[in-house]
Motif scaffolding. Structure first.
Motif, PDB file in Angstrom:
ATOM      1  N   GLY A 146       0.888  -0.994  -0.135  1.00 37.71           N
ATOM      2  CA  GLY A 146      -0.071   0.009  -0.263  1.00 37.71           C
ATOM      3  C   GLY A 146       0.784   1.195  -0.009  1.00 37.71           C
ATOM      4  N   LYS A 147       1.743   1.213   0.593  1.00 36.03           N
ATOM      5  CA  LYS A 147       2.618   2.327   0.982  1.00 36.03           C
ATOM      6  C   LYS A 147       3.385   2.587  -0.516  1.00 36.03           C
ATOM      7  CE  LYS A 147       2.872   2.843   6.102  1.00 36.03           C
ATOM      8  NZ  LYS A 147       3.899   2.704   7.218  1.00 36.03           N
ATOM      9  N   GLN A 148       4.095   1.490  -1.017  1.00 37.84           N
ATOM     10  CA  GLN A 148       4.854   1.544  -2.434  1.00 37.84           C
ATOM     11  C   GLN A 148       3.792   2.241  -3.344  1.00 37.84           C
ATOM     12  OE1 GLN A 148       6.787  -2.100  -3.566  1.00 37.84           O
ATOM     13  NE2 GLN A 148       7.162  -2.667  -1.457  1.00 37.84           N
ATOM     14  N   GLN A 149       2.559   1.671  -3.225  1.00 37.55           N
ATOM     15  CA  GLN A 149       1.679   2.394  -4.273  1.00 37.55           C
ATOM     16  C   GLN A 149       1.662   4.117  -4.081  1.00 37.55           C
ATOM     17  OE1 GLN A 149      -0.067   1.720  -6.872  1.00 37.55           O
ATOM     18  NE2 GLN A 149      -0.967  -0.455  -6.614  1.00 37.55           N
ATOM     19  N   LEU A 150       1.587   4.546  -2.891  1.00 28.70           N
ATOM     20  CA  LEU A 150       1.676   5.900  -2.629  1.00 28.70           C
ATOM     21  C   LEU A 150       3.065   6.441  -2.897  1.00 28.70           C
ATOM     22  CD1 LEU A 150      -0.047   6.135   0.727  1.00 28.70           C
ATOM     23  CD2 LEU A 150      -1.137   6.469  -1.377  1.00 28.70           C
ATOM     24  N   VAL A 151       3.956   5.693  -2.930  1.00 28.50           N
ATOM     25  CA  VAL A 151       5.275   6.254  -3.352  1.00 28.50           C
ATOM     26  C   VAL A 151       5.302   6.407  -5.113  1.00 28.50           C
ATOM     27  CG1 VAL A 151       7.656   5.615  -3.798  1.00 28.50           C
ATOM     28  CG2 VAL A 151       6.757   5.167  -1.500  1.00 28.50           C
ATOM     29  N   GLU A 152       4.457   5.424  -5.542  1.00 29.69           N
ATOM     30  CA  GLU A 152       4.354   5.608  -7.109  1.00 29.69           C
ATOM     31  C   GLU A 152       3.621   6.897  -7.381  1.00 29.69           C
ATOM     32  OE1 GLU A 152       5.498   4.212  -9.809  1.00 29.69           O
ATOM     33  OE2 GLU A 152       5.786   2.128  -9.615  1.00 29.69           O
ATOM     34  N   ILE A 153       2.581   7.280  -6.618  1.00 32.23           N
ATOM     35  CA  ILE A 153       2.027   8.479  -6.847  1.00 32.23           C
ATOM     36  C   ILE A 153       2.637   9.718  -6.553  1.00 32.23           C
ATOM     37  CG2 ILE A 153      -0.281   9.843  -6.058  1.00 32.23           C
ATOM     38  CD1 ILE A 153      -1.497   7.123  -5.793  1.00 32.23           C
ATOM     39  N   ALA A 154       3.640   9.450  -5.570  1.00 32.75           N
ATOM     40  CA  ALA A 154       4.306  10.823  -5.278  1.00 32.75           C
ATOM     41  C   ALA A 154       5.305  10.895  -6.374  1.00 32.75           C
ATOM     42  CB  ALA A 154       5.440  10.631  -4.001  1.00 32.75           C
ATOM     43  N   LYS A 155       6.014   9.698  -7.109  1.00 33.78           N
ATOM     44  CA  LYS A 155       6.840   9.797  -8.020  1.00 33.78           C
ATOM     45  C   LYS A 155       5.967  10.403  -9.393  1.00 33.78           C
ATOM     46  CE  LYS A 155       9.332   6.421 -10.761  1.00 33.78           C
ATOM     47  NZ  LYS A 155       9.517   5.110 -10.994  1.00 33.78           N
ATOM     48  N   ALA A 156       4.815  10.144  -9.327  1.00 33.11           N
ATOM     49  CA  ALA A 156       3.989  10.767 -10.434  1.00 33.11           C
ATOM     50  C   ALA A 156       3.776  12.412 -10.356  1.00 33.11           C
ATOM     51  CB  ALA A 156       2.564  10.272 -10.745  1.00 33.11           C
ATOM     52  N   LEU A 157       3.412  12.742  -8.932  1.00 31.32           N
ATOM     53  CA  LEU A 157       3.401  14.180  -8.585  1.00 31.32           C
ATOM     54  C   LEU A 157       4.796  14.761  -8.955  1.00 31.32           C
ATOM     55  CD1 LEU A 157       1.623  14.018  -5.229  1.00 31.32           C
ATOM     56  CD2 LEU A 157       0.614  14.700  -7.524  1.00 31.32           C
ATOM     57  N   SER A 158       5.983  14.238  -8.671  1.00 30.26           N
ATOM     58  CA  SER A 158       7.284  14.928  -8.902  1.00 30.26           C
ATOM     59  C   SER A 158       7.364  15.169 -10.416  1.00 30.26           C
ATOM     60  CB  SER A 158       8.376  13.892  -8.579  1.00 30.26           C
ATOM     61  OG  SER A 158       8.724  12.776  -9.568  1.00 30.26           O
ATOM     62  N   LYS A 159       6.770  14.617 -11.301  1.00 32.19           N
ATOM     63  CA  LYS A 159       6.770  14.810 -12.817  1.00 32.19           C
ATOM     64  C   LYS A 159       5.679  15.819 -13.234  1.00 32.19           C
ATOM     65  CE  LYS A 159       8.641  10.243 -13.549  1.00 32.19           C
ATOM     66  NZ  LYS A 159       8.428   8.762 -14.405  1.00 32.19           N
ATOM     67  N   ARG A 160       5.040  16.541 -12.201  1.00 35.75           N
ATOM     68  CA  ARG A 160       3.813  17.511 -12.454  1.00 35.75           C
ATOM     69  C   ARG A 160       2.617  16.745 -13.238  1.00 35.75           C
ATOM     70  NH1 ARG A 160       6.225  22.072 -10.824  1.00 35.75           N
ATOM     71  NH2 ARG A 160       8.443  22.176 -10.945  1.00 35.75           N
ATOM     72  N   VAL A 161       2.172  15.719 -12.708  1.00 36.10           N
ATOM     73  CA  VAL A 161       1.084  14.977 -13.251  1.00 36.10           C
ATOM     74  C   VAL A 161      -0.097  15.819 -13.462  1.00 36.10           C
ATOM     75  CG1 VAL A 161       0.292  14.128 -11.062  1.00 36.10           C
ATOM     76  CG2 VAL A 161      -0.102  13.002 -13.153  1.00 36.10           C
ATOM     77  N   ARG A 162      -0.777  15.623 -14.763  1.00 38.14           N
ATOM     78  CA  ARG A 162      -2.409  16.206 -14.657  1.00 38.14           C
ATOM     79  C   ARG A 162      -3.236  15.412 -15.021  1.00 38.14           C
ATOM     80  NH1 ARG A 162      -1.972  19.840 -19.418  1.00 38.14           N
ATOM     81  NH2 ARG A 162      -4.001  20.537 -18.567  1.00 38.14           N
TER      82      ARG A 162
END
Length: 524
Positions: A146-162
């Motif tokens: 579950g926390k790894q999924q949130l890391v993936e989302i944080a990774k997406a946010l670092s790329k300025r996800v839209r």
């Protein structure tokens, strides 16, 4: 509202097989748009077209983003516009830290040297944004799924996800982690970030989606606006499978016989933390023609119990006795367990159940090589006939038995795993999360196979995190908590409330906080 994304008339084929047929799909800014359908309906293919995994020129149709037609050459082109896809199999490196994983492809730098202070600071900000309190230095291997999924989302946010695309994000998560992830999607909606959610969990879809699009056989067959329409699961299911499922679970003729497996005083210690007893003096019985379910919270010891029985595949310092057909057997290795008549279908079919790079033929016969060999050499003709027979019997949808197993849908991969173990002609099958990550149509087929096995006189044990599934297919349900069985219910007495009451009573006796109990009646 003007659409952020439009996919117009998208078609895609592989070696003459039409995967997508004239699909139209739109997403608005700040919208959670669910994409549902059976395994093999074309959902992942459509998203790979959108994200540039399948480049422009390899498909027909057009992608319009922010009002301009886009021709993505690869995934870097789509990410540059803020379109980020998170696959079901997470793309994290276990032995690297959270910070290193997030900025692996785009580290902040000064004068050509990675700026570690900036990496650490920005990682901390991103983790706070997704609700993670871990240190940026924490290794990914030390995090739960579950926390790894949130890391993936944080990774997406670092790329300025839209536009965030999530492919089965909650398939391997418990109820609490699933709810945390869905709450993140709701928060992103408020920030104007759009999400495409691919999921087989229709209750989650109905809870968070603004719109739902249904694919079947590569075509768009239905679209629902959850903001103005009443969403019914039956309508979604009918659209997905093109038939009514009046009964979610098939009926069968129950004829329960004598005990086929008896486990007495079974105790198991953790293989790494050797002083910790994981399974505690368990007694357990399965009868011929019986389907026995095992329910429990996450960490109750269900998988550990099954794996320890199956040739000590997970164990240390095992004690206790196992009898098959009244005769005591020694299950000291996996080959010994197979020879004795046990089979175990793992919860992780991709990592532990299949060789994805091998074809269907080799996977089906993998546990029964002696049956297809003469004088120690595999007979190709015998192997082909055996694999083809199981392909037909199990209704495995593949071009032929030489097709690579990794190319099959999740439901068909699960049928290959079942075929592998059925070929060993077991007396008892241990099925660990047998329908995880597969759609409602494929689930029904798996339930039919379970019924056929029971009617053939096999003993079937089903470990499942889906309470309705256990209630729908089992003749008896045993409740596990903290490595011990704490309740048992016959089919007529088994209810969600009774099972949760047995778990709750023993959780509280053990001193666990009430918050540890899952909501909405789901157990893990």
């Amino acid at each position: 509202m003007t659409a952020m994304l439009e996919m117009r008339g998208v078609s895609k084929s592989f070696a003459g097989v039409q995967a997508l047929r004239d699909v139209n799909f739109t997403v608005e800014a700040g919208e959670i748009h669910a994409l549902v359908g059976e395994n093999g309906a074309g959902k992942s293919t459509l998203m790979k077209v959108l994200s540039g995994v399948y480049p422009a020129g390899s498909y027909e149709g057009a992608i319009v983003f922010d009002g301009e037609e886009r021709r993505f050459r690869d995934i870097n082109d789509s990410e540059a516009l803020g379109i980020i896809i998170i696959h079901q199999e997470l793309a994290l490196i276990p032995l690297m830290s959270i910070a290193e994983n997030i900025f692996l492809s785009h580290p902040p730098s000064r004068f050509g040297v990675i700026d570690r202070n900036t990496v650490y600071r920005r990682t901390a900000q991103l983790l706070a944004q997704v609700g993670l309190r871990e240190s940026p230095d924490t290794l990914v291997t030390d995090l739960g799924v579950g926390k790894q999924q949130l890391v993936e989302i944080a990774k997406a946010l670092s790329k300025r996800v839209r536009l965030l695309i999530l492919d089965e994000p909650t398939a391997s998560l418990n109820e609490a982690d699933s709810e945390a992830l869905l709450e993140r999607l709701r928060a992103f909606r408020e920030q104007g970030i759009a999400s495409i959610l691919i999921s087989h969990k229709l209750n989650e879809v109905a809870r968070v989606a603004d719109r739902i699009t249904v694919l079947r056989d590569g075509r768009t067959v239905d679209s629902l606006d959850c903001r103005s329409e009443r969403i019914e699961e039956d309508r979604i299911i009918r659209s997905m499978v093109n038939r009514d499922l009046a009964h979610r679970f098939p009926e069968r003729n129950v004829a329960i016989g004598d005990p086929v497996m008896t486990v007495e005083n079974w105790s198991v210690h953790h293989p790494l933390h050797t002083t910790r007893q994981v399974i505690k003096n368990v007694d357990f019985t399965v009868r011929r023609g019986e389907v026995v379910g095992i329910a429990g919270l996450m960490g109750a010891g269900r998988t550990e119990f099954a794996m320890s029985l199956f040739g000590h595949a997970w164990s240390y310092n095992i004690s206790g006795k196992v009898r098959l057909d009244g005769r005591e057997v020694v299950l000291s290795s996996v080959p010994a367990a197979i020879d004795a008549g046990l089979a175990y279908v793992t919860e992780d079919r991709k990592q532990l159940g299949l060789i994805l790079a091998d074809d269907v033929r080799k996977n089906v016969t993998l546990a029964s090589l002696r049956q297809v060999a003469g004088r120690g050499v595999i007979d190709d003709v015998v192997e082909l006939k055996a694999a083809s027979d199981y392909r037909n019997r199990m209704r495995i949808r593949c071009s032929d038995v030489y097709q690579e197993t990794g190319q099959l849908s999740g439901g068909n991969q699960q049928k290959v795993v079942l075929s592998k173990w059925l070929m060993t002609d077991p007396k008892v099958l241990l099925l660990d999360e047998p329908t995880r990550g597969i759609d409602v149509g494929a689930k029904y087929e798996i339930y039919c196979i379970i019924n056929e096995l029971a009617e053939a006189g096999k003993g079937v044990v089903v470990i499942s995190s889906e309470m309705p599934e256990l209630l729908g297919i089992c003749d008896r349900i045993c409740v596990m908590n903290d490595g011990a069985f704490v309740g048992e219910f016959a089919k007529e007495d088994a209810t969600q409330e009774n099972i949760m009451r047995a778990i709750m009573r023993n959780v509280r006796m053990a001193g666990a906080p009430a918050a540890a109990v899952l909501t909405q009646g789901a157990v893990r």
